[in-house]
Design a protein around this motif. Structure first.
Motif, mmCIF file in Angstrom:
data_model
loop_
_atom_site.group_PDB
_atom_site.id
_atom_site.type_symbol
_atom_site.label_atom_id
_atom_site.label_comp_id
_atom_site.label_asym_id
_atom_site.label_seq_id
_atom_site.Cartn_x
_atom_site.Cartn_y
_atom_site.Cartn_z
ATOM 1 N N UNK A 77 -34.957 29.474 -23.272
ATOM 2 C CA UNK A 77 -34.623 30.408 -24.252
ATOM 3 C C UNK A 77 -33.003 30.721 -24.439
ATOM 4 N N UNK A 104 -31.462 30.175 -28.168
ATOM 5 C CA UNK A 104 -30.665 31.221 -28.974
ATOM 6 C C UNK A 104 -29.284 30.811 -29.186
ATOM 7 N N UNK A 105 -28.511 30.108 -28.330
ATOM 8 C CA UNK A 105 -27.225 29.936 -28.571
ATOM 9 C C UNK A 105 -27.161 28.708 -29.816
ATOM 10 N N UNK A 135 -27.838 30.664 -32.921
ATOM 11 C CA UNK A 135 -26.815 31.348 -33.287
ATOM 12 C C UNK A 135 -25.323 30.458 -33.859
ATOM 13 N N UNK A 166 -24.862 33.993 -37.130
ATOM 14 C CA UNK A 166 -25.348 35.220 -37.542
ATOM 15 C C UNK A 166 -26.341 35.568 -36.131
ATOM 16 N N UNK A 167 -25.467 36.417 -35.031
ATOM 17 C CA UNK A 167 -26.462 36.618 -33.918
ATOM 18 C C UNK A 167 -27.881 37.292 -34.330
ATOM 19 N N UNK A 168 -27.755 38.130 -35.012
ATOM 20 C CA UNK A 168 -28.942 38.985 -35.384
ATOM 21 C C UNK A 168 -30.013 38.240 -36.073
ATOM 22 N N UNK A 169 -29.530 37.376 -37.164
ATOM 23 C CA UNK A 169 -30.586 36.502 -37.823
ATOM 24 C C UNK A 169 -31.183 35.547 -36.762
ATOM 25 N N UNK A 221 -31.315 35.854 -33.576
ATOM 26 C CA UNK A 221 -32.495 36.508 -32.827
ATOM 27 C C UNK A 221 -33.733 36.405 -33.488
ATOM 28 N N UNK A 222 -33.707 37.089 -34.776
ATOM 29 C CA UNK A 222 -34.974 37.158 -35.475
ATOM 30 C C UNK A 222 -35.549 35.971 -35.465
ATOM 31 N N UNK A 240 -37.146 34.555 -32.288
ATOM 32 C CA UNK A 240 -38.457 35.575 -32.058
ATOM 33 C C UNK A 240 -39.530 35.171 -32.891
ATOM 34 N N UNK A 241 -39.365 34.947 -34.150
ATOM 35 C CA UNK A 241 -40.343 34.674 -34.926
ATOM 36 C C UNK A 241 -40.863 33.198 -34.684
ATOM 37 N N UNK A 254 -41.083 31.450 -31.699
ATOM 38 C CA UNK A 254 -41.705 31.683 -30.392
ATOM 39 C C UNK A 254 -42.889 32.437 -30.434
#
Lengths: 355, 172
Positions: free
Chosen positions: B15, B19-20, B23, B28-31, B33-34, B37-38, B40
């Motif tokens: 994970x 994530x890295x 990113x 865009x860290x928020x995008x 993350x979204x 998440x989607x 996975x």
């Protein structure tokens, strides 16, 4: 640049970018919940309730920004539109920070820029909370969200949105985006810019805080820059003088970046914006680098920077220092400030001197 | 190994890296993350199949990359003209921390302005050290196309010498 060096720099740059990743714990938690995560890219800044409030108050209902990526009408070009960004400087707590500096910036598509400061002690109508001091709004909403069990990031976002709605109601202007910055971030940005020229009318020497500046022209960066914009005591007009200092600082910074030699200006700006992007929190999904094109068109020396009109007589319901504001006067002031067309350029090149 | 254990193990091990990757790809860290998440959440019920692939990790990266490539919101970055000055010998690294930071920031900005597929290729090559064949698998194209993405991206990212070295002087 030889290839080896490019590759090394690329690796470093990618590693740094990757380092901005959120904490995996947040993702793990959502996966265990197993439910579809709430999409962040949902509502425009202005919540539905606030639309009703604003419409009822007779203000022209601004266009809601569609965040779900509706294809722009002219796909080739950046949708040319004026942009309003609410910038908030946060102090460091303890507990939830207060919004100490509140600046609504306007970038016109004709290359004009203006910004209005709203004093933190303004007694304003906060939709859903009644009348209170503006800077306390951020703190209160953030605390409320934390008490409800929201994460700090979600609480920050809710607090910033509440401030945006409040400023929108007060000024009659759509807030398209927001950016919050804390004190450490501010200091680092001023350092990244290589220092900012400012001028003080009088020398400052405060044994209590250890703040000391000579009179006249000087360049401030890092902690000195922070001290320069945070000082309130010993200024004849208190917080209003502090706001003037911030305006002088911002004008000087804008000037410095935008009068860099043409060949290097875009690089200077994108480098600075990348640093800024690391240090500020914005509404999710907004990429500060998108502003580069519009910012390059700005004329730094003709920015209109002003403070909304406030009343001397404190509002009767307020406890402690508070400034009365007349929304009608504020809206009219903001409309003038944000009107297209630049302010006349000042005479000399040096930074004007402030209290 | 039970299927759901396989997914949990995958997440536990991969994970952070995923994530890295996301990113650096989206800037865009928020995008990021979204998207992670989607992806996975979508992959989890299909893990019996994905987990038994030769490289589930590459497959999940492909899902993340595709999710991002098809995300409709446009960046204005392409509108920014990037006039690159011809190569000049760049000053040797000074070891000056501020100058290095500025250099990295400038490179990050350039990477952020690359077309998305080129950025994905660069990321897979220089951050993840993937081969042409692996990059091709993630991007869903041929290795020839991969090489083309990489060479175009490199020529954009390399052509910074004159402008960057004089940018340092702008701040002096």
């Amino acid at each position: 640049m030889n290839l080896d060096r490019t590759e090394a720099l690329i690796r470093d740059a990618l590693t740094e970018e990757a380092g901005r990743a959120v904490d995996p714990g947040a993702v793990r938690a959502r996966l265990h919940e197993g439910s579809r995560p709430a999409r962040r890219y949902r509502a425009p800044i202005m919540a539905a309730a606030a639309v009703v409030v604003v419409a009822a108050a007779g203000i022209v209902v601004p266009q809601l920004l569609d965040r779900h990526g509706a294809a722009p009408a002219a796909p080739a070009a950046l949708a040319a539109k004026d942009l309003n960004v609410l910038v908030m400087g946060l102090d460091s707590g303890p507990g939830s920070p207060r919004a100490d500096s509140i600046v609504l910036a306007h970038l016109g598509q004709d290359g004009t820029g203006s910004a209005v400061s709203i004093p933190r002690d303004s007694w304003v109508d906060v939709p859903g909370h009644g009348k209170q001091r503006l800077n306390g709004t951020y703190t209160q909403v953030r605390d409320d969200e934390l008490a409800k069990g929201k994460s700090p990031a979600d609480a920050d976002e809710a607090a910033a949105r509440a401030m945006s709605t409040t400023v929108q109601t007060l000024t009659g202007v759509t807030v398209d985006h927001y950016a919050t910055i804390d004190m450490a971030g501010f200091a680092e940005i001023s350092t990244a810019a290589g220092g900012v020229p400012v001028c003080l009318k009088h020398a400052i020497d405060d044994p209590l805080t250890g703040v000391s500046f000579p009179a006249g022209q000087q360049t401030v960066s890092g902690d000195k820059a922070l001290q320069f914009v945070r000082q309130r005591h010993g200024l004849p007009k208190g917080d209003l003088d502090r706001i003037v200092r911030l305006q002088a600082f911002l004008r000087s910074l804008a000037n410095k970046v935008l009068t860099a030699p043409e060949a290097t200006r875009e690089h200077a700006l994108t480098t600075l914006l990348t640093t800024v992007r690391d240090k500020v929190h914005t509404d999710p999904g907004w990429n500060l680098l998108d502003l580069t094109g519009q910012l390059l068109k700005l004329r730094g020396d003709t920015l209109r920077l002003g403070t909304v009109p406030v009343s001397d007589t404190p509002p009767p319901a307020a406890a402690g220092p508070a400034l009365g504001v007349d929304p009608a006067k504020v809206r009219s002031f903001v409309q003038d400030q944000f009107a297209p067309g630049a302010a006349p350029a000042p005479g000399s090149g040096d930074a004007p001197c402030v209290n | 190994m039970l299927v759901h254990e396989g997914f949990d193990l995958f997440v536990a091990e991969r994970l952070d890296r995923l994530l890295r990757y996301a990113t650096a790809l989206t800037c865009d860290p928020h995008l990021a993350q979204d998207i992670v998440q989607e992806v996975l959440l979508r992959a989890q019920p299909r893990w019996a199949r994905i987990g038994s692939m030769r490289s589930p990790e590459l497959y999940v990266r492909r899902m993340v990359t595709n999710e991002y490539l098809s995300w409709r919101r446009r960046r204005a970055a392409k509108e920014i003209s990037s006039e690159h000055h011809t190569l000049n010998a760049i000053a040797a690294p000074t070891g000056d921390v501020a100058a290095e930071h500025a250099e990295r920031a400038a490179m990050r900005a350039r990477i952020a302005m690359l077309p998305r597929k080129q950025r994905a290729a660069i990321l897979l090559r220089y951050y993840e050290d993937r081969t042409d064949a692996e990059i091709a698998e993630v991007l869903g194209c041929g290795t020839g196309t991969v090489r083309s993405h990489l060479s175009r991206a490199l020529s954009t990212l390399r052509a910074t010498g004159y402008a960057e070295s004089t940018a340092k002087e702008a701040w002096a």
